[in-house]
Design a protein around this motif. Structure first.
Motif, short mmCIF file in Angstrom:
data_model
loop_
_atom_site.label_atom_id
_atom_site.label_comp_id
_atom_site.label_asym_id
_atom_site.label_seq_id
_atom_site.Cartn_x
_atom_site.Cartn_y
_atom_site.Cartn_z
N GLY A 150 5.89 6.43 1.24
CA GLY A 150 5.17 6.73 0.14
C GLY A 150 3.75 7.08 0.51
O GLY A 150 3.02 7.14 1.63
N GLY A 151 3.12 7.39 -0.70
CA GLY A 151 1.84 8.17 -0.34
C GLY A 151 0.49 7.58 -0.80
O GLY A 151 0.41 6.18 -0.66
N GLU A 152 -0.40 8.18 -1.16
CA GLU A 152 -1.65 7.90 -1.50
C GLU A 152 -2.45 7.01 -0.43
O GLU A 152 -2.63 5.86 -0.37
CB GLU A 152 -1.62 6.91 -2.64
CG GLU A 152 -2.75 7.21 -3.60
CD GLU A 152 -3.07 6.53 -4.90
OE1 GLU A 152 -1.97 6.14 -5.60
OE2 GLU A 152 -4.32 6.43 -5.46
N ARG A 153 -2.58 7.66 0.72
CA ARG A 153 -3.56 7.04 1.90
C ARG A 153 -4.43 7.74 2.20
O ARG A 153 -4.26 9.11 2.52
CB ARG A 153 -2.31 6.75 2.96
CG ARG A 153 -1.42 5.77 2.82
CD ARG A 153 -0.05 6.12 3.40
NE ARG A 153 1.03 5.34 2.89
CZ ARG A 153 1.33 4.27 3.56
NH1 ARG A 153 0.80 3.56 4.55
NH2 ARG A 153 2.40 3.44 3.04
N ILE A 154 -5.40 7.00 2.57
CA ILE A 154 -6.67 7.76 3.38
C ILE A 154 -6.65 7.49 4.70
O ILE A 154 -6.64 6.35 4.96
CB ILE A 154 -7.72 7.76 2.37
CG1 ILE A 154 -7.67 8.59 1.19
CG2 ILE A 154 -9.20 8.14 3.25
CD1 ILE A 154 -8.83 8.61 0.26
N ILE A 155 -7.22 8.32 5.48
CA ILE A 155 -7.34 7.95 6.98
C ILE A 155 -8.77 8.38 7.34
O ILE A 155 -8.96 9.46 7.03
CB ILE A 155 -6.32 8.43 8.06
CG1 ILE A 155 -6.58 8.31 9.51
CG2 ILE A 155 -5.65 9.87 7.65
CD1 ILE A 155 -5.40 7.96 10.39
N VAL A 156 -9.57 7.53 7.95
CA VAL A 156 -10.71 7.82 8.30
C VAL A 156 -10.87 7.37 9.66
O VAL A 156 -10.80 6.54 10.29
CB VAL A 156 -11.87 7.06 7.40
CG1 VAL A 156 -13.22 7.29 7.91
CG2 VAL A 156 -11.58 7.18 5.98
N SER A 185 0.69 1.55 0.36
CA SER A 185 -0.10 2.76 -0.19
C SER A 185 -1.29 2.11 -0.82
O SER A 185 -1.69 0.93 -1.11
CB SER A 185 0.88 3.46 -1.18
OG SER A 185 1.13 2.85 -2.17
N LYS A 186 -2.15 3.23 -1.35
CA LYS A 186 -3.44 2.82 -1.98
C LYS A 186 -4.28 2.24 -1.06
O LYS A 186 -4.91 0.94 -1.10
CB LYS A 186 -3.61 1.90 -3.20
CG LYS A 186 -3.05 2.95 -4.47
CD LYS A 186 -3.23 2.22 -5.73
CE LYS A 186 -2.50 2.80 -6.73
NZ LYS A 186 -3.42 3.79 -7.22
N SER A 187 -4.13 2.73 0.13
CA SER A 187 -5.37 2.23 1.24
C SER A 187 -5.96 3.08 2.18
O SER A 187 -5.66 4.32 1.97
CB SER A 187 -4.19 1.32 2.06
OG SER A 187 -3.45 2.05 2.88
N ILE A 188 -6.73 2.58 2.75
CA ILE A 188 -7.51 3.45 3.66
C ILE A 188 -7.37 3.17 5.16
O ILE A 188 -7.69 1.60 5.33
CB ILE A 188 -9.00 3.39 3.66
CG1 ILE A 188 -9.57 3.81 2.21
CG2 ILE A 188 -9.89 4.15 4.63
CD1 ILE A 188 -11.09 3.79 1.53
N LEU A 189 -6.75 3.69 5.89
CA LEU A 189 -6.54 3.43 7.49
C LEU A 189 -7.87 3.81 8.28
O LEU A 189 -8.19 5.02 8.13
CB LEU A 189 -5.43 3.93 7.92
CG LEU A 189 -5.14 3.60 9.60
CD1 LEU A 189 -4.52 2.20 9.68
CD2 LEU A 189 -3.88 4.53 10.09
N VAL A 190 -8.50 2.83 8.74
CA VAL A 190 -9.75 3.10 9.67
C VAL A 190 -9.43 2.99 11.06
O VAL A 190 -9.17 1.96 11.61
CB VAL A 190 -10.72 2.27 9.13
CG1 VAL A 190 -12.05 2.61 9.82
CG2 VAL A 190 -11.17 2.31 7.56
#
Ligand SMILES: Nc1ncnc2c1ncn2[C@@H]1O[C@H](COP(=O)(O)OP(=O)(O)OP(=O)(O)O)[C@@H](O)[C@H]1O
Ligand SMILES: [Mg+2]
Length: 520
Positions: A361-367, A293-298
């Protein structure tokens, strides 16, 4: 009186008492000894109304460092800087920040809801030396927390929780962030996970240096901030704590730069997922489960990395093809080529984004990024899956000003007016503007660089005009051809009509003739 003084006074009295007791206890009968020890403990609790909790560095010899110990250490590093007088220093993040930790046996007081507590870092040296396969340090460290027994509940409950949370937050703030990229599955082996390999993430882009209209930029920053603070909100509405962004625009408009700025702004790790090396949906799931978590999936260039839009239809076709293939050699060739092409489907990707993440688990950003937003399947980009669509467009005057500030350290110049009007009528990417603004040598001054940009703008304008003229010419040509075609078609219709008439006439003639014939 500080805990230190109090502790020393009471401590020395009790220590003397214990010492005396240790010498003489063997002279007492066994049963009496138990009674006396009980009374000493009672007395101890009466004169020393403090509770002590010890947090050891390792929970067992071979266990890894206790999480609580690290959290406390980090929490105290923020307190120790103002309270303690002897420190140990650690340099984190390429000498950018200095982390101070209290030195051994240094006492650090803390206060929570008006209640005072004291922390001490103790160090014991293990006397029994044993040879061990695992390197174990002989030194055992522990934190001792002391507080008045009156506050037992407050301290063991909310205070400890507070320390753990703050401590972990310090770790997040100071950690060196990573950029992960996925490995092809043929390299997934060994007991240690090898699905992702990483390098340290050190991209310098920030929202300050990102060339974009300030309003748009601020809206994005606000959106991100709100997301990171939305834990309770997402829980309340029963949605996974994630947010999807779709960045679209022509090459060189700053999509990748924006992702780096986001990661730097949020202090998140970045997972760069290369979909073409992912064999199937199972592999995709395995990869994504291993992201933290606390990550950006690109996923960059989704339109190129996978034929997401046509995947389903293609698969169907393939299945049909497979049925027909009977020649064993050709079949093998076909299988090989099928294996080479990725079988990740759009639905696999979407299912994961929608469902699985809620569970881990949360706090994920996907771009997602793309150069051709119009080519994407509407199912992929509908709101809810991609919550925010951000268009990265050609360089406007506001974006230019940011770049000029980045590259030339200027806020204004006589040439700004000209540049503004030229940017208004030409499509140039921020990447091209940046390239032209960058001084090519030490001799180049601000004016030279700006003139260089103006020249480039003129070039682009000319190019655009040329293209426009070409297009116009092609259009006219097509129109003309169309017209000619239509005319010739009309002509042929006329000819046809004429010939049809003549046939009719002929027929008529025949008829007449026939008639004549009949008549005759
Ligand atoms: N908006 C911007 N702000 C600051 N720099 C930019 C911006 N756009 C482009 N640049 C500069 O141009 C270079 C290329 O930009 P970037 O890689 O972010 O473009 P992109 O949109 O991701 O392109 P592509 O579609 O080809 O991946 C960057 O290294 C950066 O220096
Ligand atoms: Mg890019």
């Amino acid at each position: 009186m500080g805990m230190g003084e109090l502790g020393t006074n009471i401590g020395s009295v009790l220590a003397s008492l214990m010492f005396v007791w240790a010498i003489f206890k063997d002279h007492f009968p066994y049963r009496l000894r138990g009674h006396i020890e009980k009374y000493i403990q009672k007395l101890f609790r009466f004169v020393y109304p403090y509770i002590e909790i010890t947090f050891h560095e390792s929970a067992g010899e071979r266990l890894k460092r206790s999480e609580a110990f690290s959290a406390i250490q980090n929490y105290l590093s923020t307190k120790a800087s103002s309270q303690a007088s002897r420190f140990k220093a650690d340099v984190m993040k390429e000498s950018k920040s200095l982390v101070l930790t209290m030195d051994d046996h240094e006492e650090v007081p803390d206060e929570f809801n008006g209640v005072k507590v004291w922390w001490v870092l103790n160090k014991h040296v293990n006397k029994s030396q044993s040879i061990s396969y695992f390197p174990v340090s002989d030194e055992k460290r522990s934190f001792k927390l002391s507080f008045h027994k009156r506050h037992r509940e407050l301290i063991t409950g909310p205070y400890i929780e507070h320390v753990m949370n703050e401590g972990k937050a310090v770790v997040v703030k100071n950690r060196q962030r990573k950029l992960y990229s996925n490995n092809p599955s043929k390299n997934w082996h060994g007991w240690k996970s090898t699905k992702w390999s990483h390098v340290f993430f050190e991209h310098p882009a920030t929202f300050d240096t990102l060339a974009m209209e300030s309003k748009k930029k601020e809206a994005i920053m606000k959106d991100l901030k709100k997301f990171t603070q939305g834990k309770e909100y997402y829980k309340k509405i029963g949605k996974a704590w994630k947010r999807g962004y779709l960045l679209y625009g022509p090459p060189g408009t700053g999509k990748s730069t924006m992702i780096a700025a986001m990661a730097n702004f949020l202090n998140y790790d970045v997972y760069d997922l290369e979909l073409t090396t992912v064999k199937d949906n199972t592999e995709l799931r395995n990869l994504l489960i291993e992201t933290s978590s606390k990550s950006i999936l690109v996923i960059e260039d989704i339109d190129c990395s996978l034929d997401l839009t046509g995947q389903r239809e293609k698969k169907k076709e393939k299945d049909e093809d497979n049925k027909e293939e009977t020649d064993p050699i050709k079949k093998k060739e076909k299988e090989e080529s099928d294996n080479k092409s990725s079988k990740v489907t759009l639905s696999g990707l979407l299912n994961f984004i929608d469902g699985l993440w809620s569970a881990c688990g949360g706090e994920r950003i996907i771009v997602f990024t793309t150069n051709h937003v119009d080519k994407l399947d509407p199912a992929l980009i509908r709101r809810g899956r991609m919550d925010k669509h951000i268009e990265m467009s050609y360089c406007g005057f506001e974006a230019f000003k940011v770049l000029a500030n980045n590259y030339l350290d200027i806020d204004s110049h006589d040439l700004y007016g000209k540049i503004e009007s030229m940017l208004g009528e030409t499509n140039i990417t921020p990447a091209d503007v940046a390239e032209n603004l960058m001084p090519k040598s030490d001799e180049e001054d601000v004016e030279t660089c700006l003139n260089c940009l103006i020249e480039a703008l003129e070039e682009v304008k000319k190019e655009e005009a040329r293209k426009k003229a070409e297009e116009e010419e092609a259009r006219l040509k097509a129109e003309k051809e169309e017209k000619e075609k239509a005319e010739s078609a009309q002509e042929s219709v006329k000819v046809d009509e004429n010939s049809a008439n003549s046939v009719v006439k002929e027929n008529g003639f025949h008829k007449e003739g026939d008639a004549v014939g009949v008549d005759t």
